[in-house]
Write a protein that holds these residues in place. Structure first.
Motif, PDB file in Angstrom:
ATOM      1  N   ALA A 140      19.511   2.350 -24.768  1.00 22.13           N
ATOM      2  CA  ALA A 140      20.085   3.023 -25.944  1.00 22.13           C
ATOM      3  C   ALA A 140      19.114   3.987 -26.606  1.00 22.13           C
ATOM      4  O   ALA A 140      19.509   4.790 -27.448  1.00 22.13           O
ATOM      5  N   MET A 141      17.848   3.914 -26.239  1.00 19.21           N
ATOM      6  CA  MET A 141      16.847   4.787 -26.840  1.00 19.21           C
ATOM      7  C   MET A 141      16.865   6.196 -26.238  1.00 19.21           C
ATOM      8  O   MET A 141      16.204   7.101 -26.758  1.00 19.21           O
ATOM      9  N   PHE A 142      17.574   6.388 -25.142  1.00 21.06           N
ATOM     10  CA  PHE A 142      17.474   7.647 -24.399  1.00 21.06           C
ATOM     11  C   PHE A 142      18.800   8.413 -24.414  1.00 21.06           C
ATOM     12  O   PHE A 142      19.877   7.805 -24.457  1.00 21.06           O
ATOM     13  N   SER A 143      18.706   9.722 -24.325  1.00 23.80           N
ATOM     14  CA  SER A 143      19.919  10.547 -24.330  1.00 23.80           C
ATOM     15  C   SER A 143      20.424  10.820 -22.923  1.00 23.80           C
ATOM     16  O   SER A 143      21.520  11.361 -22.755  1.00 23.80           O
TER      17      SER A 143
ATOM     18  N   LYS B 282      26.428   7.935 -27.423  1.00 22.52           N
ATOM     19  CA  LYS B 282      25.377   7.577 -28.377  1.00 22.52           C
ATOM     20  C   LYS B 282      25.969   7.260 -29.749  1.00 22.52           C
ATOM     21  O   LYS B 282      26.993   7.802 -30.137  1.00 22.52           O
TER      22      LYS B 282
END
Lengths: 394, 394
Positions: B367-370, B392
């Motif tokens: 979830a930290m990455f796009s 997101k």
């Protein structure tokens, strides 16, 4: 900055609220303190990552120096700031991007603490050809370790002096502008009391200041001695300048957070950020509430677990009722209990009601969101009229 | 899905790598297990939040049922999935959005565990007017608590039967399609051994299955009895169907992670996600490395701190050398030490070298990455040819 006018009760949850009055006040207070102590302030952008709050942090200053934690931030802030320190040891894969940003502004300063960093920087300039759009030197800070033991050279090691000698007088010294030394007292977050933080502030200032004095005595330049961390910058000694410090670099103080409150850096009324959450279920039988805000809204940072007087987990507290706290977070859910199992006033928190949560660690919480809803006393904290959009990712 | 061909050594760090072969295999194995046991599988999308992996999770199935953890995900996945469960207790502020999504697909199922949820749902339909684009009923699952004590009604409470009665036979029963019961054994993540997880699997299946049988005996519909959590779904009993379970709903298994390894749900070779990081400094004096991957890349999830045989902090391990582990993460920095202070092979990890980190908790890390860079054995794990873009935020 996008403009709109939305009543808070119409915002989707979870979302982040930023109290503009509080943030401006936190920024002003830190600037005033730096001026009072006769040192520069180089505020960190990493906590908020927005152009707007960046401007609050340097309001009224003649020349703006700032810090970032990623090159993506460096590029983002280069539209408004011309003196930027990328305060993480630099690795060779980031040099093409770094040189590009460096060449667009007055200086993008890089952080080094190892001879290999310098060799990579030299190598890169040697190989960067004749592109006249790119600078032919690097601006560097030497990171020293003042007791945190995360990054940094040891100030009492002969190798450290040797490294400064190599940068400033070595074969490739023409490739470098040496800015001085930088240290970060991250261990201040592990203190039990403000008194202990004051001691770390004195110790960090003394270690860094003395090393700066030694460099000068040995004939090396050391224009800047920069110290930081928000706990330390909230407890600075009056004789900071005499100790040899020229600059402070706090970041978290723009928002503060529950950790800041627990460590004694700020009061609840100084916290400038909260997560707006909705009560999604209630369990009177076990005296618990659930919120729609979990790890992806608040982060999983457990906060000041080291504090001997904190015996229960805590991932955030209700801004309006600090007795109510999140004792567990999972991906999208926060579980709320009351301190000492006192009865939760369920009539105040029916399913669908909204609460503002003060997060443990504002840097990590703010990074979870793609925009911040700005609130202000002027609108009675009922209406949001601005949205700040942070830089995201790397 | 965006197509490109990039050598991993040219990727900026930190970034996320997804091993497509491993993920597909994890998905196939769970589908096969569900088929073997004679139950449906309703995979969770929250771990990866991508359309591509969502398709791997239902590959070969006649009808796709999925779960999401936000309404943003529900809307995102509604382009490809027509039977979606939003598996968080529903609050009234989300009903306009929920009804819109529900009306676009076969069914958006909502989760309830309190009479107020039902009253809000009724109220919303009453007030939604004559808009013929919107459905005039809700599809709901009753959440029951099988021992995790996060959300859910108590299966042994008369209030719970009363709630089912109200939904299925009450004054507003025409507003509802009752899907049955759902339970989540999150406490399986707190087990010490696979044996203990097996016990929780049996207990969850028994509690949920029995409650489903009771409902039917009392004359209520209960088409679905859904149980889950990846630990439990990795340790399901053979007699699952006889216990009364009709559906399993794992999510984390697509990627697994270090927690999954430590709990005995998977092997290192089953982990489908890693963070590609760069060594940014080395400290042979104190036998430590620093990486450019900290809390914002890996999350702050401390992992299986409850395991009695885990005595040191652990925020991730090197995929190629599990002896090396992250012992601390700050915003953009990870600190690496070796297990038992064995000497780090610094010659293998100079500044600038790249390492793949297996994270503690893949749901939070992803979830930290796009975007995710997809790798595969077909390209020798050297080239990434696809990028998966997750949904997101909220």
């Amino acid at each position: 900055m996008q403009k709109n006018r939305v009543n808070l009760k119409h915002l989707s949850t979870p979302c982040v609220l930023v109290d503009k009055d509080v943030v401006k006040n936190n920024c002003k207070r830190m600037i005033d303190r730096a001026i009072e102590l006769g040192v520069n302030i180089r505020p960190h952008m990493k906590t908020h990552k927005t152009l707007e709050i960046g401007q609050f942090q340097v309001s009224g200053l003649d020349y703006s120096r700032v810090i970032v934690s990623t090159l993506s931030e460096a590029e983002f802030f280069s539209s408004q700031f011309k003196d930027i320190l990328y305060a993480i040891p630099i690795s060779p894969n980031k040099l093409t991007h770094a040189l590009f940003i460096h060449s667009k502004i007055d200086d993008l300063h890089l952080m080094i603490d190892h001879r290999d960093h310098i060799d990579h920087l030299v190598e890169h300039l040697k190989n960067s050809g004749d592109n006249s759009n790119l600078k032919k030197y690097w601006s560097v800070f030497l990171k020293i370790d003042c007791g945190y033991h995360r990054a940094g050279c040891q100030p009492d090691s002969p190798d450290t002096i040797e490294l400064v000698d190599y940068i400033t007088k070595g074969r490739y010294s023409h490739y470098f502008k040496f800015q001085g030394i930088y240290t970060h007292s991250g261990h201040s977050y592990k203190c039990q009391t403000p008194k202990e933080i004051e001691q770390i502030a004195i110790s960090e200032a003394t270690v860094a200041g003395n090393f700066g004095k030694i460099l000068k005595q040995l004939g090396y330049p050391c224009p800047t001695v920069s110290i930081g961390s928000t706990p330390v910058c909230s407890h600075l000694p009056q004789n900071l300048k005499e100790l040899g410090v020229t600059e402070i670099h706090p970041g978290n103080y723009v928002f503060y957070d529950l950790m800041g409150m627990e460590l004694g850096n700020c009061k609840l009324s100084d916290v400038g950020v909260s997560v707006l959450a909705t009560v999604i279920s209630v369990y009177p039988d076990r005296n618990e509430l659930l919120l729609d805000s979990g790890s992806l809204a608040l982060s999983s940072d457990p906060g000041c677990t080291h504090l001997i007087n904190r015996t229960t987990p805590n991932f955030g507290i209700f801004a309006d009722d600090p007795n109510l706290r999140l004792v567990a977070v999972t991906q999208e859910i926060g579980k709320v209990q009351s301190t000492n199992q006192s009865p939760i006033p369920f009539e105040k928190y029916p399913i669908g009601s909204r609460v503002k949560i003060i997060p443990n660690h504002s840097c990590l919480t703010a990074a979870m969101f793609s925009n911040y809803h700005v609130i202000s006393s002027k609108d009675n904290y009922e209406i949001t009229t601005e949205t700040f959009v942070p830089n995201k990712h790397w």
